[in-house]
Design a protein around this motif. Structure first.
Motif, mmCIF file in Angstrom:
data_model
loop_
_atom_site.group_PDB
_atom_site.id
_atom_site.type_symbol
_atom_site.label_atom_id
_atom_site.label_comp_id
_atom_site.label_asym_id
_atom_site.label_seq_id
_atom_site.Cartn_x
_atom_site.Cartn_y
_atom_site.Cartn_z
ATOM 1 N N ASN A 29 1.115 -1.146 0.283
ATOM 2 C CA ASN A 29 0.074 0.222 0.210
ATOM 3 C C ASN A 29 1.175 1.518 0.296
ATOM 4 N N PRO A 30 1.061 2.331 -0.992
ATOM 5 C CA PRO A 30 1.445 3.682 -1.170
ATOM 6 C C PRO A 30 1.100 4.255 0.260
ATOM 7 N N VAL A 36 6.958 4.184 2.053
ATOM 8 C CA VAL A 36 6.216 3.953 0.647
ATOM 9 C C VAL A 36 7.807 3.619 -0.112
ATOM 10 N N LEU A 37 8.592 3.422 -0.081
ATOM 11 C CA LEU A 37 9.903 3.399 -0.279
ATOM 12 C C LEU A 37 10.670 2.183 0.146
ATOM 13 N N MET A 102 2.207 12.375 -4.243
ATOM 14 C CA MET A 102 3.600 12.207 -4.322
ATOM 15 C C MET A 102 3.491 10.119 -4.073
ATOM 16 N N PRO A 103 2.345 9.031 -3.328
ATOM 17 C CA PRO A 103 3.541 8.239 -3.100
ATOM 18 C C PRO A 103 3.667 7.246 -4.677
ATOM 19 N N PHE A 104 2.553 8.088 -4.844
ATOM 20 C CA PHE A 104 2.429 7.115 -6.579
ATOM 21 C C PHE A 104 2.985 7.656 -7.329
ATOM 22 N N VAL A 105 3.185 8.644 -7.265
ATOM 23 C CA VAL A 105 4.673 8.512 -8.064
ATOM 24 C C VAL A 105 6.258 8.661 -7.687
ATOM 25 N N LEU A 106 6.586 8.513 -5.780
ATOM 26 C CA LEU A 106 7.753 7.622 -5.799
ATOM 27 C C LEU A 106 7.595 6.542 -6.628
ATOM 28 N N ARG A 107 6.850 5.720 -5.947
ATOM 29 C CA ARG A 107 6.691 4.344 -6.122
ATOM 30 C C ARG A 107 6.820 4.424 -8.145
#
Length: 126
Positions: A29-30, A36-37, A102-107
């Protein structure tokens, strides 16, 4: 379109780019921002080491920049041209969309970056 074996499948699902049998991330789950990372060190199915070299994922920052620019442009077009919010309103929409995504873009940027260097090889044993 999203068949196992395609780059798009691995990018969108966050699975190992070599075998596509398991997730690269410890927590799937992001939205759990503290994790998240957090990634596994290697794939337990095919043995691919995700951190190919030291500081490998620093290159994902460039991918993240491109994704954020695309999101910002899309948010501006939607807010300014379609909803006619004005410059201040459009800026707030851009800012909010970048924070929320942001969390979706990071992943997604990590997934895209590792898929540039590792190709699918099917069910490869260890």
């Amino acid at each position: 379109m999203l068949k196992k074996g395609s780059k798009l499948y691995s990018i969108l699902t966050g699975t190992c780019p070599k075998c596509q049998n398991e997730s690269m991330y410890i927590d799937q789950n992001p939205l759990h921002l503290s994790k998240v990372l957090k990634m596994h060190d290697h794939c337990s199915h095919c043995g691919l080491k995700y951190m190919i070299e030291p500081s490998f994922f620093y290159g994902a920052m460039y991918v993240s920049y491109g994704l954020n620019v695309a999101i910002g442009i899309a948010a501006f077009i939607v807010s300014f041209a379609i909803f006619d919010l004005g410059m201040k309103g459009s800026f707030l929409v851009i800012f909010a969309s970048l924070i929320v995504l942001m969390p979706f873009v990071l992943r997604l940027s990590r997934n895209i970056y590792i898929n540039m260097f590792v190709s699918y090889e099917g069910n490869v044993p260890k």
